[in-house]
Scaffold this motif. Structure first.
Motif, short mmCIF file in Angstrom:
data_model
loop_
_atom_site.label_atom_id
_atom_site.label_comp_id
_atom_site.label_asym_id
_atom_site.label_seq_id
_atom_site.Cartn_x
_atom_site.Cartn_y
_atom_site.Cartn_z
N HIS A 262 -4.29 -10.20 11.21
CA HIS A 262 -4.16 -10.28 9.79
C HIS A 262 -5.29 -10.15 8.95
O HIS A 262 -6.46 -10.86 9.19
CB HIS A 262 -3.51 -11.72 9.50
CG HIS A 262 -3.17 -12.05 8.04
ND1 HIS A 262 -3.42 -13.45 7.57
CD2 HIS A 262 -2.87 -11.34 7.00
CE1 HIS A 262 -3.34 -13.50 6.33
NE2 HIS A 262 -2.92 -12.11 5.91
N GLN A 266 -7.41 -8.57 2.37
CA GLN A 266 -6.98 -6.89 2.58
C GLN A 266 -5.39 -7.29 2.35
O GLN A 266 -4.69 -6.04 2.20
CB GLN A 266 -7.46 -6.02 3.35
CG GLN A 266 -8.89 -5.83 3.46
CD GLN A 266 -9.65 -6.87 3.90
OE1 GLN A 266 -9.13 -7.74 4.69
NE2 GLN A 266 -10.90 -6.87 3.78
N ARG A 267 -4.60 -8.43 2.34
CA ARG A 267 -3.25 -8.56 2.23
C ARG A 267 -2.52 -7.67 3.10
O ARG A 267 -1.47 -6.79 2.78
CB ARG A 267 -2.59 -8.11 0.85
CG ARG A 267 -3.32 -8.88 -0.27
CD ARG A 267 -3.45 -10.50 0.09
NE ARG A 267 -2.03 -11.11 -0.07
CZ ARG A 267 -1.67 -12.57 0.06
NH1 ARG A 267 -2.68 -13.03 0.73
NH2 ARG A 267 -0.58 -12.63 0.09
N THR A 268 -3.00 -7.41 4.57
CA THR A 268 -2.50 -6.39 5.08
C THR A 268 -2.36 -7.04 6.62
O THR A 268 -3.05 -8.02 7.29
CB THR A 268 -3.33 -5.17 5.65
OG1 THR A 268 -3.46 -4.36 4.35
CG2 THR A 268 -2.99 -4.28 6.80
N SER A 270 -0.55 -6.36 10.98
CA SER A 270 -0.24 -5.64 11.91
C SER A 270 0.55 -6.43 13.02
O SER A 270 -0.02 -7.45 13.63
CB SER A 270 -1.40 -4.94 12.68
OG SER A 270 -0.95 -4.26 13.90
N ILE A 298 2.25 -9.22 1.29
CA ILE A 298 1.41 -8.75 2.59
C ILE A 298 2.19 -7.50 2.88
O ILE A 298 3.28 -7.49 3.08
CB ILE A 298 1.36 -9.64 3.46
CG1 ILE A 298 0.32 -10.98 2.96
CG2 ILE A 298 0.87 -9.39 4.80
CD1 ILE A 298 0.42 -12.38 4.04
N SER A 299 1.43 -6.68 3.26
CA SER A 299 1.94 -5.18 3.67
C SER A 299 1.68 -5.30 5.22
O SER A 299 0.65 -5.53 5.91
CB SER A 299 1.25 -3.84 3.38
OG SER A 299 1.11 -3.89 1.92
N ILE A 321 -2.96 1.95 9.16
CA ILE A 321 -3.51 0.72 8.66
C ILE A 321 -4.91 0.79 7.98
O ILE A 321 -5.02 0.15 6.73
CB ILE A 321 -4.04 0.01 10.28
CG1 ILE A 321 -2.81 -0.32 11.03
CG2 ILE A 321 -4.67 -1.47 9.63
CD1 ILE A 321 -1.86 -1.27 10.56
N SER A 324 -3.93 1.28 4.35
CA SER A 324 -3.53 -0.24 3.57
C SER A 324 -4.84 -0.72 3.15
O SER A 324 -4.81 -1.50 2.12
CB SER A 324 -2.70 -0.78 4.58
OG SER A 324 -2.27 -2.11 3.97
N LEU A 325 -5.82 -0.88 4.20
CA LEU A 325 -6.65 -1.80 3.88
C LEU A 325 -7.70 -1.13 2.68
O LEU A 325 -8.64 -1.81 2.22
CB LEU A 325 -7.85 -1.70 5.48
CG LEU A 325 -7.04 -2.30 6.52
CD1 LEU A 325 -8.11 -2.27 7.71
CD2 LEU A 325 -7.06 -3.85 6.19
N ARG A 327 -6.86 -0.18 0.18
CA ARG A 327 -6.68 -0.66 -1.27
C ARG A 327 -7.58 -1.47 -1.92
O ARG A 327 -7.97 -1.57 -2.95
CB ARG A 327 -5.37 -1.36 -1.21
CG ARG A 327 -4.06 -0.42 -1.05
CD ARG A 327 -2.89 -1.32 -0.85
NE ARG A 327 -2.85 -2.16 -0.05
CZ ARG A 327 -1.86 -3.12 0.16
NH1 ARG A 327 -0.71 -2.93 -0.49
NH2 ARG A 327 -2.10 -3.98 1.36
#
Length: 368
Positions: A262, A266-268, A270, A298-299, A321, A324-325, A327
């Motif tokens: 988590h 970055q609201r990401t 895996s 969260i993506s 990944i 997404s980060l 962003r």
């Protein structure tokens, strides 16, 4: 009889004790300084040990540690090691029965069994791998990547198979037996043991929370520098529960979520799924989890064995990944990651990383 197992036999019993509900591991304090070795009755000891530790091949010796040259056993069937270094407290763990019962009678003396702590085990693994490098069986880089896997296991929630760690099934959802800080502290305090310098280097790269060998692979791919095969993502948490924002608590279907990885800023997230969720029940659970993450903004990017089993698949997942980060990290971050992924030297390092950390078969970790 006070028996301190060493090396591979110590690691076997450590893994067995972690996975068994009938056994427990407890810090042994200064037992290595205070307990007399007693008379070693090898046949009685073999009868008392779990069957996984009794060598399948006749004549294969047990690895035992002694703390003076005079106390070393010369018995047939024992490989004696004299550990003469000044060792800190809790260098060893005692293996106890959760029922409170003693080990089966071993000769004329009660038996107490001890295994090496995670810090000392890490040094032992380094010694074994260094010998393979000297024999030409491993490159120095491959040996170091393999070395990194053990402390992640010890500080994580899984244990490899005691008899066949490369191919056997793992045990999951286990309490860790160490912390990175504890391993580092042991290695700083212990002196006079061959291999301790390289073990310190490995310990500095470890973090808590890995839930499977595949998660260990992803953890290092995310954080190692490019020269070591990683992509240097921002810091992340592993298997740490998420606090739901108050405004979505009435919308989510799970009371708590614990993403494998988590990046909170970055609201990401895996997640590694150890099984292909092809059943209707599994598919629905995946959808519920994704909806809950989305409700929190969260993506989440699920991965399975097929996403990490080849360098092409792993690089594609890392690029996803990174996108997404980016962003929050910005376009320069994503360009840097893509450049790293295409760099031949960095890619070759990642191929070696993959070869040493990926299990031969999926670990089949449950995801709920």
């Amino acid at each position: 009889m006070n028996v301190f197992l060493a090396g591979t036999d110590s690691l076997k019993l450590t893994r067995l004790a972690r996975a068994s509900p009938d056994l427990a591991l407890e810090p042994a304090g200064n037992a290595h300084r205070e307990l007399a070795p007693g008379i070693l009755d090898v046949p009685a000891l073999r009868l008392a040990l779990p069957e996984e530790l009794v060598p399948a091949r006749p004549g294969t010796p047990l690895n035992l540690t002694f703390f003076s040259r005079g106390n070393r056993s010369g018995a047939h069937g024992v490989r004696s090691r004299a550990l003469l270094a000044d060792l800190p407290e809790n260098t060893f763990l005692e293996v106890l029965r959760t029922s409170g019962e003693p080990w089966p009678c071993a000769g004329n003396e009660p038996l107490r069994l001890f295994v090496e702590s995670a810090g000392l085990s890490l040094v032992r693994v380094e010694q074994q791998l260094s010998r393979q490098v000297e024999l030409g069986a491993l490159t120095s880089a491959a040996a170091f990547y393999r070395l990194l896997t053990f402390p992640m296991e010890a500080c994580g929630s899984y244990a490899r198979d005691p008899v066949d760690p490369a191919h056997g099934p793992c045990a999951f959802e286990l309490p860790p037996i160490a912390t990175p800080e504890g391993i580092i502290a042991f290695l700083e305090e212990a002196h006079g043991i061959r291999g301790i310098k390289r073990a310190r280097r490995a310990a500095a790269l470890v973090q808590s929370g890995a839930g499977s060998p595949e998660e260990t692979l992803l953890s290092f791919a995310y954080k190692l520098p490019a020269r070591m095969g990683g992509v240097e993502f921002p810091p992340f948490q592993e298997n740490v529960p998420i606090e739901w924002p108050s405004e979505v608590r009435g919308l989510v279907e799970h009371g708590q979520m614990r993403p494998d990885f988590h990046w909170s800023g970055q609201r990401t997230a895996s997640e590694y799924n150890g099984k292909d969720h092809i059943s209707e029940k599994g598919f629905e659970e995946d959808q519920r989890r994704i909806r809950d993450y989305q409700a929190c903004g969260i993506s989440v990017f699920p991965a399975s064995y097929k996403n990490v089993r080849t360098i092409h698949a792993l690089d594609a997942y890392l690029a996803l990944i990174a996108h997404s980060l980016a962003r929050t990290e910005g376009p320069a971050f994503e360009r840097r990651v893509r450049k790293t992924l295409s760099n031949p030297d960095a890619r070759q390092a990642r191929i070696v990383l993959l070869s040493q950390m990926l299990p031969a078969v999926p670990s089949e970790k449950p995801t709920w």
